[in-house]
Motif scaffolding. Structure first.
Motif, PDB file in Angstrom:
ATOM      1  N   LEU A 176       0.797  -1.148   0.041  1.00  0.00           N
ATOM      2  CA  LEU A 176      -0.191   0.044  -0.011  1.00  0.00           C
ATOM      3  C   LEU A 176       0.906   1.165  -0.072  1.00  0.00           C
ATOM      4  N   ALA A 177       1.910   1.290   0.829  1.00  0.00           N
ATOM      5  CA  ALA A 177       2.873   2.356   0.948  1.00  0.00           C
ATOM      6  C   ALA A 177       3.475   2.717  -0.490  1.00  0.00           C
ATOM      7  N   GLN A 178       4.019   1.275  -1.215  1.00  0.00           N
ATOM      8  CA  GLN A 178       4.654   1.592  -2.502  1.00  0.00           C
ATOM      9  C   GLN A 178       3.791   1.971  -3.464  1.00  0.00           C
ATOM     10  N   LEU A 179       2.405   1.527  -3.347  1.00  0.00           N
ATOM     11  CA  LEU A 179       1.515   2.213  -4.329  1.00  0.00           C
ATOM     12  C   LEU A 179       1.529   3.755  -4.019  1.00  0.00           C
ATOM     13  N   MET A 180       1.355   4.186  -2.995  1.00  0.00           N
ATOM     14  CA  MET A 180       1.154   5.563  -2.866  1.00  0.00           C
ATOM     15  C   MET A 180       2.492   6.336  -3.228  1.00  0.00           C
ATOM     16  N   VAL A 181       3.560   5.889  -3.237  1.00  0.00           N
ATOM     17  CA  VAL A 181       4.855   6.448  -3.533  1.00  0.00           C
ATOM     18  C   VAL A 181       4.900   6.436  -5.221  1.00  0.00           C
ATOM     19  N   VAL A 182       4.586   5.545  -5.877  1.00  0.00           N
ATOM     20  CA  VAL A 182       4.582   5.325  -7.269  1.00  0.00           C
ATOM     21  C   VAL A 182       3.595   6.008  -7.972  1.00  0.00           C
ATOM     22  N   LEU A 183       2.451   5.809  -7.306  1.00  0.00           N
ATOM     23  CA  LEU A 183       1.303   6.652  -8.194  1.00  0.00           C
ATOM     24  C   LEU A 183       1.461   8.280  -8.124  1.00  0.00           C
ATOM     25  N   ASP A 184       2.206   8.499  -6.974  1.00  0.00           N
ATOM     26  CA  ASP A 184       2.433   9.890  -6.877  1.00  0.00           C
ATOM     27  C   ASP A 184       3.249  10.717  -7.630  1.00  0.00           C
ATOM     28  N   ALA A 185       4.137   9.660  -8.398  1.00  0.00           N
ATOM     29  CA  ALA A 185       4.969  10.330  -9.491  1.00  0.00           C
ATOM     30  C   ALA A 185       4.185  10.930 -10.478  1.00  0.00           C
TER      31      ALA A 185
END
Length: 511
Positions: free
Chosen positions: A25-34
């Motif tokens: 979930l945290a990884q998804l947040m960081v990647v989609l923020d890009a």
């Protein structure tokens, strides 16, 4: 940190699959923020009165902080504890997102984006290194990294869909506020279920000269490529940034080879398999990031798609990535050597990219874009999964954070290079096309058509370079990565011999 924060070495963590949910979930947040902010950028620029010359800083401030501080963040995770670094990174990212969503000026927005990047640089390597130390069984590791790889690959496209919805139906500020529930849920879950193995921290003092040299060197490199996109490759500041970056990073290597407790132990990157992974992954990201940008503009400007429709148009690529990562990569990883997934994966993605070189104004989504995106997704998903796993496999637990940071560094620097390099190629190809054809266009509609044709010609020209870059990534994976399938009997360490058979060798702790 709670009393249950560590577990005995050698004992599988009972909560590891629950932990994976929150890490993913945290990884998804960081990647989609890009990518989520890119869709919202025109609206935010208008509301905050940001000039055209300064708007790039909404993206650049994040990229500079994230790319420049990743190695530092990885080592902090090793020193401080990955769970603590993970939760702190989430809390900081949420606070920075709240600041960005509430921004009342361009300067406030740029500061919030830089803070997001800094906390992302702490969070991203902590997330990947937690997986590396929690999943040690070969089959379980394959499944865990399959899920992680699918999210890392598809998160950017998810960001386009979510960004389109939020911008079109709510407000651009929600592209920032949406991070807060993600972060709170992931941090609360991680605090309750994540446990680290005992003895996996690195207690050595922090390498301050290494931190300064690597941060400045990476910031100069990322900024050099960002500036090249807007001011040209011959610009004196651009050239100065590249020269300065080369000198700083060379000095960093010298320092790391001499200090007792280096920020980046050279054994992490000089091991043949990890070096091959970092290089091939970085090249693949160069190709992918430029493509995301081109297709977004093609669909919205040339085809007239809305932000939401554009996001949905990327769904086949997400489906391909998830299928390639969880159904192909994860299932085959314990049966075949990693290079036999990575090299063909990059080639399949290259085939999808090759289809896109045929892009024209009237190209059909169903007959050209759809199959191309499916191939791109399948290929990248299949290649990313073993690459993510191999990048941290066999590394000493005390180096897991910095090895994970190198994966993210290769992706972040690759993204910055890809956007600048392919954009510059596309822009010069468009200029040449328009110059050659504009004279024949008499009426204003004809001139507008030539401009659109020039734009698409520029994209197709740049995509040819992306095809070559993916072919190079495939060749590097094939020649550098010589590790065998996980779980085999024979072992190979750092600098393992050239003639090791694929089916029998596995990476072990690098010395």
């Amino acid at each position: 940190m709670s009393e249950t924060a560590v577990k005995a070495p050698g004992v599988p963590d009972a909560n590891r699959w629950k932990a994976l949910v929150f890490i993913a979930l945290a990884q998804l947040m960081v990647v989609l923020d890009a990518t989520i902010v890119n869709i919202a950028l025109p609206s935010a620029q208008q509301d905050l009165g940001i000039s055209d010359g300064n708007r790039q800083w909404v993206v650049t401030a994040y990229a500079l902080a994230f790319g420049g501080l990743l190695l530092f963040g990885g080592r902090i995770a090793d020193l401080w504890g990955r769970k603590r670094a993970f939760v702190t990174g989430l809390a900081g990212f949420a606070a920075a997102s709240a600041l960005g969503g509430a921004a009342t000026s361009g300067a406030m927005m740029f500061g919030a984006r830089a803070l997001q990047g800094a906390f992302g640089a702490l969070l991203a390597p902590a997330a990947l290194s937690l997986l590396a130390v929690m999943f040690t069984d070969a089959k379980e590791r394959a499944k865990a990294f399959g899920i992680y790889g699918a999210i890392a690959g598809g998160g950017g496209a998810v960001g386009l869909i979510l960004g389109g919805f939020l911008t079109e139906y709510l407000d651009w500020r929600w592209t920032f506020f949406v991070n807060i529930p993600f972060a709170v849920l992931a941090a609360a879950g991680a605090y309750l279920v994540v446990r680290e193995p005992e003895g996996s921290r690195k207690r050595a003092p922090l390498d301050i000269p290494g931190v300064v040299l690597s941060t400045l060197g990476l910031v100069a490199l990322v900024y050099g490529f960002t500036r090249a996109e807007s001011d040209g490759w011959g610009d004196s500041v651009t050239v100065g940034m590249f020269v300065g970056s080369a000198l700083l990073l060379a000095a960093f290597v010298v320092v790391e080879s001499k200090v007792k407790a280096p920020l980046l132990p050279l054994r992490v990157v000089t091991e043949r398999n990890r070096g091959g992974v970092y290089l091939s992954l970085g090249l693949a990201i160069i190709a992918m990031f430029g493509l995301f940008l081109f297709l977004t503009y093609y669909l919205q400007v040339v085809k007239g798609y809305s932000p939401v429709k554009t996001g949905f148009a990327f769904l086949p690529m997400i489906a391909g990535m998830i299928t390639g990562s969880t159904q192909i990569g994860a299932r085959l990883m314990t049966r075949v050597a990693p290079r036999r997934l990575m090299s063909p994966g990059f080639l399949v993605a290259g085939l999808g990219m090759l289809l896109l070189t045929q892009l024209e104004i009237g190209s059909s989504y169903a007959t050209l874009l759809l199959p191309a995106m499916l191939l791109l997704g399948l290929g990248m998903g299949t290649a990313f999964m073993p690459a993510m796993s191999l990048a941290t496999l066999g590394v000493e637990p005390r180096d897991a954070g910095v090895a994970s940071a190198m994966v993210n560094t290769s992706q972040q620097v690759g993204g910055a290079i890809g956007t600048a390099l392919l954009n510059t190629i596309a822009a010069s190809a468009k200029t040449g096309y328009v110059k050659d054809h504009i004279g024949a266009a008499v009426s204003r509609p004809q001139q507008q058509l030539v401009q659109l044709e020039g734009m698409v010609h520029g994209y197709a020209s740049a995509i040819w370079f992306a095809v070559g870059i993916l072919a190079a990534a495939s060749l590097i994976a094939l020649t550098f990565v010589n590790a065998g399938r996980p779980g085999s009997a024979t072992v190979t360490g750092s600098g393992a011999g050239e003639g090791v058979e694929d089916e029998v060798a596995v990476p072990v702790v690098a010395h």
